[in-house]
Design a protein around this motif. Structure first.
Motif, PDB file in Angstrom:
ATOM      1  N   UNK A 210       0.800  -1.226   0.000  1.00 18.83           N
ATOM      2  CA  UNK A 210       0.000   0.000   0.000  1.00 18.83           C
ATOM      3  C   UNK A 210       0.831   1.273   0.000  1.00 18.83           C
ATOM      4  N   UNK A 211       2.128   1.158   0.247  1.00 21.47           N
ATOM      5  CA  UNK A 211       2.946   2.363   0.278  1.00 21.47           C
ATOM      6  C   UNK A 211       4.422   2.045   0.240  1.00 21.47           C
ATOM      7  N   UNK A 212       5.197   2.911  -0.429  1.00 21.83           N
ATOM      8  CA  UNK A 212       6.650   2.826  -0.435  1.00 21.83           C
ATOM      9  C   UNK A 212       7.204   3.841   0.566  1.00 21.83           C
ATOM     10  N   UNK A 213       8.306   3.473   1.235  1.00 25.77           N
ATOM     11  CA  UNK A 213       8.953   4.347   2.217  1.00 25.77           C
ATOM     12  C   UNK A 213      10.423   4.485   1.850  1.00 25.77           C
ATOM     13  N   UNK A 214      10.879   5.719   1.688  1.00 23.58           N
ATOM     14  CA  UNK A 214      12.291   6.006   1.476  1.00 23.58           C
ATOM     15  C   UNK A 214      12.914   6.301   2.832  1.00 23.58           C
ATOM     16  N   UNK A 215      13.881   5.520   3.232  1.00 24.98           N
ATOM     17  CA  UNK A 215      14.487   5.648   4.559  1.00 24.98           C
ATOM     18  C   UNK A 215      15.940   6.105   4.437  1.00 24.98           C
ATOM     19  N   UNK A 216      16.431   6.770   5.484  1.00 25.58           N
ATOM     20  CA  UNK A 216      17.828   7.209   5.584  1.00 25.58           C
ATOM     21  C   UNK A 216      18.188   8.213   4.493  1.00 25.58           C
ATOM     22  N   UNK A 217      17.303   9.189   4.292  1.00 26.51           N
ATOM     23  CA  UNK A 217      17.513  10.181   3.239  1.00 26.51           C
ATOM     24  C   UNK A 217      18.386  11.326   3.736  1.00 26.51           C
ATOM     25  N   UNK A 228       9.031   9.555  -7.417  1.00 26.27           N
ATOM     26  CA  UNK A 228       7.876   8.943  -6.743  1.00 26.27           C
ATOM     27  C   UNK A 228       6.643   8.857  -7.635  1.00 26.27           C
ATOM     28  N   UNK A 229       6.389   9.925  -8.415  1.00 30.27           N
ATOM     29  CA  UNK A 229       5.231   9.910  -9.310  1.00 30.27           C
ATOM     30  C   UNK A 229       5.395   8.855 -10.397  1.00 30.27           C
ATOM     31  N   UNK A 230       6.595   8.758 -10.970  1.00 27.77           N
ATOM     32  CA  UNK A 230       6.851   7.764 -12.013  1.00 27.77           C
ATOM     33  C   UNK A 230       6.697   6.351 -11.459  1.00 27.77           C
ATOM     34  N   UNK A 231       7.166   6.148 -10.220  1.00 29.67           N
ATOM     35  CA  UNK A 231       7.057   4.837  -9.587  1.00 29.67           C
ATOM     36  C   UNK A 231       5.593   4.475  -9.369  1.00 29.67           C
ATOM     37  N   UNK A 232       4.793   5.453  -8.969  1.00 26.17           N
ATOM     38  CA  UNK A 232       3.367   5.190  -8.756  1.00 26.17           C
ATOM     39  C   UNK A 232       2.665   4.888 -10.079  1.00 26.17           C
ATOM     40  N   UNK A 488       7.090  10.319  13.050  1.00 19.86           N
ATOM     41  CA  UNK A 488       6.154   9.648  12.142  1.00 19.86           C
ATOM     42  C   UNK A 488       5.106  10.627  11.649  1.00 19.86           C
ATOM     43  N   UNK A 489       4.626  11.470  12.532  1.00 23.48           N
ATOM     44  CA  UNK A 489       3.610  12.436  12.158  1.00 23.48           C
ATOM     45  C   UNK A 489       4.080  13.408  11.087  1.00 23.48           C
ATOM     46  N   UNK A 490       5.391  13.604  10.971  1.00 20.51           N
ATOM     47  CA  UNK A 490       5.935  14.500   9.945  1.00 20.51           C
ATOM     48  C   UNK A 490       6.333  13.748   8.677  1.00 20.51           C
ATOM     49  N   UNK A 491       6.825  12.515   8.836  1.00 20.39           N
ATOM     50  CA  UNK A 491       7.436  11.822   7.705  1.00 20.39           C
ATOM     51  C   UNK A 491       6.445  11.025   6.877  1.00 20.39           C
ATOM     52  N   UNK A 492       5.385  10.511   7.521  1.00 22.16           N
ATOM     53  CA  UNK A 492       4.428   9.681   6.790  1.00 22.16           C
ATOM     54  C   UNK A 492       3.326  10.541   6.182  1.00 22.16           C
ATOM     55  N   UNK A 493       3.737  11.310   5.219  1.00 24.74           N
ATOM     56  CA  UNK A 493       2.819  12.129   4.448  1.00 24.74           C
ATOM     57  C   UNK A 493       3.066  11.851   2.975  1.00 24.74           C
ATOM     58  N   UNK A 494       2.109  12.193   2.116  1.00 28.68           N
ATOM     59  CA  UNK A 494       2.264  11.912   0.705  1.00 28.68           C
ATOM     60  C   UNK A 494       3.453  12.669   0.140  1.00 28.68           C
ATOM     61  N   UNK A 495       4.328  11.959  -0.576  1.00 31.40           N
ATOM     62  CA  UNK A 495       5.506  12.561  -1.181  1.00 31.40           C
ATOM     63  C   UNK A 495       5.208  12.812  -2.644  1.00 31.40           C
ATOM     64  N   UNK A 496       5.354  14.047  -3.076  1.00 30.79           N
ATOM     65  CA  UNK A 496       5.028  14.395  -4.467  1.00 30.79           C
ATOM     66  C   UNK A 496       6.249  14.214  -5.370  1.00 30.79           C
TER      67      UNK A 496
END
Length: 496
Positions: A210-217, A228-232, A488-496
């Protein structure tokens, strides 16, 4: 980024619980850390939360109570996730723990207890035997909680293991999990890893992602577009989080040793250098994480004699294969370096397997670990028993000589996981080579206190111990969890 967080919300009291599963494109992607953060976040929202990982392969383990009143083992990651969720750690949270003893052999711990029969089975032969217990444990947690945060293992796209999988997509299918796929963008190739992992899954399992997460950016997040848009467009899966690199997050690393960048005291003046010998089968290395939070303390992972040079302390940590790790130390010349360190009057601390190495001999009559000559720094011998001692306990430290005197009388919460039974070498004692057995069967030191060994794990996780040794304490775990939940409240938002 939008303002709405992209995480599913459970319905309080509705059973079975919502399952949110954290998968990774590889080991080291950050699954354990992200799952811990989600446990803390759901708890902060007022939900009843439990962590779960069907199968963990790690020599980092903690002791928890079992339903029948015994003590059992679970992986450290699930232990910490339970604390982040605000619940008592439970063997059901990690029903299967594999503790590597060699490259092709692991001790199998099922629902907290060593299972010798399973330990003898080949890898693929275990699935049918263990899946019923895994499913039952997960179902029980779902019946008691609003949300279960599930951690996968390795990658779900390890297609050579897919048919015998009991930890990734089989779990996800069983509970209809809302799956998040995490990739370590710091290593490079994150978008290819995400797409490739998704593409290798069958269609019914792709539908669970249901979602991809980019970690350690690290860097400018604006540079991520238009990936991200191309991946979606190619997968139908949105990228729901971009988590910054967290060098000083305050939790131990699940899959390896930490480095100087993880230290809260990085860049400060160093007053104490602690060299921890990092042998191949090191165990419970997570217990040293608090040392990184002490200003002025530098931790070095030593694999060569040169890395011991200049150290104030040397620590021999736990080992899942004490005799083999002793042989490795000798092959590196570390045995002589540790002896020389003690001869110079500098502190040597052995914990569990490290204690056993400090003695004269390891004696194995049951094929548990192996026979070996010890380093000869304490006149004690260790006999390996077939039965493993596993327990948590509250201790009060006894009278100790000058190097450790600040700890005298201190109360501490500790745990034991060992097959060894250590005792003074009677012939050497009779010949005048003495050792002080400060706590019978558990703690010994040389008469001058330079060399000390014990079976207690977790001493440095007691704030009072850090305070007594260095005049300061590490941030509490509750502080760490609160910081993670806020993130989490800051990072788990839609990435454009």
């Amino acid at each position: 980024m939008t303002a709405s967080i992209q995480l599913p919300r459970p319905v309080p009291g509705q059973r079975p619980a919502l399952c949110v599963m954290v998968l990774g494109t590889s080991s080291g992607a950050g699954k354990s850390w992200v799952a811990t953060a989600l446990c803390a976040w759901y708890r902060a929202q007022g939900y009843r939360v439990a962590p779960f990982k069907a199968q963990n392969m790690s020599n980092n383990a903690r002791v928890v109570a079992t339903p029948d009143g015994k003590w059992g083992e679970i992986g450290t990651a699930q232990y910490l996730q339970a604390l982040a969720a605000g619940v008592v750690p439970d063997v059901r949270m990690n029903p299967l723990l594999l503790k590597p003893e060699a490259d092709t052999r692991s001790q199998v711990v099922l629902l907290g207890q060593v299972d010798e029969a399973l330990s003898q089975l080949p890898w693929r032969g275990r699935s049918l035997r263990v899946w019923p217990q895994i499913a039952q444990a997960l179902d029980a947690l779902r019946a008691e909680n609003d949300v279960v945060v599930i951690e996968g293992a390795g990658s779900p796209a390890e297609i050579n293991l897919h048919s015998s999988d009991v930890v990734n997509m089989r779990v996800a299918r069983h509970c209809g999990a809302h799956c998040l796929l995490v990739s370590d963008i710091d290593r490079g190739g994150a978008f290819a890893h995400l797409y490739g992992t998704w593409a290798l899954l069958p269609a019914d399992e792709q539908a669970l992602i249901q979602g991809f997460v980019l970690n350690k950016f690290r860097g400018d997040a604006a540079l991520l577009a238009p990936a991200p848009q191309m991946l979606q467009e190619r997968t139908g899966v949105p990228t729901v989080a971009c988590i910054p690199m967290q060098f000083q997050h305050g939790l131990p690393e699940e899959d390896g040793v930490f480095d100087d960048r993880s230290s809260a005291g990085a860049g400060q003046a160093v007053h104490t250098t602690i060299a921890i010998v990092a042998y191949p089968r090191i165990s419970n290395l997570d217990e040293f994480q608090p040392l990184l939070q002490v200003p002025g303390v530098r931790v070095v992972w030593a694999r060569t004699p040169a890395q011991l040079a200049g150290a104030d302390w040397v620590i021999l940590p736990g080992s899942k294969a004490t005799a083999a790790d002793l042989a490795w130390m000798r092959s590196q010349g570390l045995d002589a370096a540790v002896v020389a360190h003690a001869a110079a009057g500098k502190r040597v601390l052995g914990i569990c397997g490290g204690l056993q190495m400090l003695g004269e001999a390891l004696i194995d009559l049951h094929g548990v670990d192996g026979n070996a000559a010890g380093l000869g720094l304490l006149p004690v011998t260790t006999l390996f028993a077939q039965e493993k001692t596993v327990q948590r306990t509250e201790v009060r430290l006894p009278a100790l000589p000058a190097p450790w005197q600040a700890l005298e009388g201190m109360a501490a919460s500790v745990y034991e996981i060992h097959h060894g039974r250590t005792a003074p070498h009677t012939a050497m004692q009779a010949a005048g080579q003495t050792v002080v057995e400060a706590v019978p069967g558990l703690l010994w030191h040389s008469p001058d206190g330079v060399v000390l060994g014990c079976y207690w794990h977790g001493l440095f996780e007691n704030q009072a111990v850090l305070q007594a040794l260095w005049g300061t304490a590490a941030p509490s775990l509750e502080t760490v969890f609160a910081r993670m939940a806020e993130g989490v409240g800051r990072w788990f938002q839609a990435v454009e």
